[in-house]
Design a protein around this motif. Sequence first.
Motif, PDB file in Angstrom:
ATOM      1  N   TYR A 129       0.824  -1.207   0.000  1.00 24.08           N
ATOM      2  CA  TYR A 129       0.000   0.000   0.000  1.00 24.08           C
ATOM      3  C   TYR A 129       0.863   1.264   0.000  1.00 24.08           C
ATOM      4  N   VAL A 130       1.981   1.253   0.752  1.00 25.35           N
ATOM      5  CA  VAL A 130       2.882   2.401   0.768  1.00 25.35           C
ATOM      6  C   VAL A 130       3.525   2.581  -0.607  1.00 25.35           C
ATOM      7  N   ASN A 131       3.719   1.478  -1.303  1.00 29.07           N
ATOM      8  CA  ASN A 131       4.288   1.510  -2.652  1.00 29.07           C
ATOM      9  C   ASN A 131       3.425   2.334  -3.607  1.00 29.07           C
ATOM     10  N   TYR A 132       2.140   2.480  -3.281  1.00 31.07           N
ATOM     11  CA  TYR A 132       1.210   3.273  -4.100  1.00 31.07           C
ATOM     12  C   TYR A 132       1.672   4.728  -4.160  1.00 31.07           C
ATOM     13  N   TRP A 133       2.190   5.242  -3.019  1.00 31.17           N
ATOM     14  CA  TRP A 133       2.657   6.621  -2.969  1.00 31.17           C
ATOM     15  C   TRP A 133       4.146   6.746  -3.222  1.00 31.17           C
ATOM     16  N   PHE A 134       4.926   5.741  -2.785  1.00 29.14           N
ATOM     17  CA  PHE A 134       6.391   5.814  -2.885  1.00 29.14           C
ATOM     18  C   PHE A 134       6.924   4.561  -3.588  1.00 29.14           C
ATOM     19  N   THR A 142      10.016  -0.909   3.769  1.00 28.10           N
ATOM     20  CA  THR A 142       8.782  -0.444   4.399  1.00 28.10           C
ATOM     21  C   THR A 142       8.269  -1.461   5.405  1.00 28.10           C
ATOM     22  N   ALA A 297      -9.210  11.995  -5.473  1.00 27.58           N
ATOM     23  CA  ALA A 297      -8.271  11.301  -4.575  1.00 27.58           C
ATOM     24  C   ALA A 297      -8.927  10.140  -3.836  1.00 27.58           C
ATOM     25  N   GLY A 300      -6.660   7.154  -3.304  1.00 27.57           N
ATOM     26  CA  GLY A 300      -5.654   7.414  -2.281  1.00 27.57           C
ATOM     27  C   GLY A 300      -6.224   7.339  -0.875  1.00 27.57           C
ATOM     28  N   ASN A 303      -6.776   3.733  -0.063  1.00 29.94           N
ATOM     29  CA  ASN A 303      -5.476   3.094   0.131  1.00 29.94           C
ATOM     30  C   ASN A 303      -4.943   3.370   1.542  1.00 29.94           C
ATOM     31  N   PHE A 304      -5.152   4.587   2.032  1.00 29.20           N
ATOM     32  CA  PHE A 304      -4.735   4.925   3.389  1.00 29.20           C
ATOM     33  C   PHE A 304      -5.525   4.123   4.423  1.00 29.20           C
TER      34      PHE A 304
END
Length: 482
Positions: A129-134, A142, A297, A300, A303-304
Amino acid sequence: MTSAQVDTSGNSANSAEASEEGYERGLGSRQVQMIAIGGAIGVGLFLGAGANIAKAGPSLILMYALAGGIIFFIMRALGELLLYRPVSGSFAEYSREFLGPFFGYFTGWTYWLMWVVTGMAELTAAAIYVNYWFPQVPQWVTALVFLVVLFGVNLISVKVFGELEFWFSMVKVTALIGMIVIGLGVLTFGFSAAGDTASVANLYQFDGFFPKGVGSSLMTLQGVMFAYLAVELVGVTAGESENPEKTLPKAINTLPWRIALFYVGALTVILCVVKWTEFAPGVSPFVAAFAKIGIPAGAGIVNFVVLTAALSSCNSGMYSTGRMLRNLADSGEAPAVFRKLSASKTPALGITVSVLFMGIGVVLNYVVPEKAFGYVTSVATAAGIWTWLMILISHVLYRRAVDSGRLPASAFPAPGGAKCSWIAIVFLLFVTGLIAYDGDSRVCLYVMAGWAAALGVGWLVLKNRNPEVAARREPVPLEKVN
């Protein structure tokens, strides 16, 4: 832990026994309630529902409702046992008392395994999920960061764990309620890009309510039951709740409306807003619905929320594994060193060892990041079903002891008595049969067979070293106490 003591009025001396465990009663009503609510909302709902919708269509709503009813039977059975004798590590302790030492040993270690592999899966999910932003950050980095942070939280104190879990659960609950309200707004007022096609008729006009047949709908029950894993976590909190006699019944009795709102309600609204044929496996139905509605968004935001759900589950896993190892050590079924509590009254060594095993998930994220999640998820379902079966069978045997006058009645009796537990037992055996029938999920039964063989060997070694471990400890008869 010995069997429950009974005072002259016939009530279990619950508070005295629980306090002897040495834990801090640091979980207040607010935290226990939210832990119970959060336990019913996980990645299984946010992500797993997508594949199940593709298999069952709108009938998935009925499957969640059916399984939710069974989960309520399980939790009321657990609730009756908890008010008879609230102890940390309750599932193993009740199995040990009513079925014998081996079943307590097997259940304790199996529940520990369930949370270790779930922790691996959730760490992997969180990293994805963090890979979605970074996307530039390696997945294993992570996963390692989350592992270390949550480990630190669990070592500080049970109050910090409870507070973090409270806010994790608050995010999930708020997000789901928001999704339901927005969906109802689309259905009622017809705004957004989905307004023209949103209709209750979407539940039946595309090949009916059972578009793939009843059999295909029933096959989703195994995935649906996975989504409900962790609702029993409230039982592990019994030894650290400030007032278990009040907080535990309240938490369990709110389960029906939680299931009705967060599972049945949320899915019903989503499937009314977006027709079921537009959902696909591997895609969160909530992300898809937000995309259809056109909320900026939206992906996003969801995803959070799903990231929060994954971290919440991993946090709970660290909490429960440490307590279960201590319970096993108390009974001589794990090294005695796990009995020690830290200065903050947490089973620090048990948590540390469990986290080291969860760290295997970090290694998997480094070696095979694209397959890590799939390697560890299926085992959790089989281990969870075993735990639920032990709760139900222990409840049936407890009710027999109460009816014969050998044990005091609980202050929180399950409705229907042992009958509802028998219904739930049959249902769980049916789901196990479905798992065995499905070639894709059958592998978890092979893993559990290997786990059972390993525990069997461990039990033989344990008995040879310490024969007292295998001695049956019967409940104290009322006439011997009064």
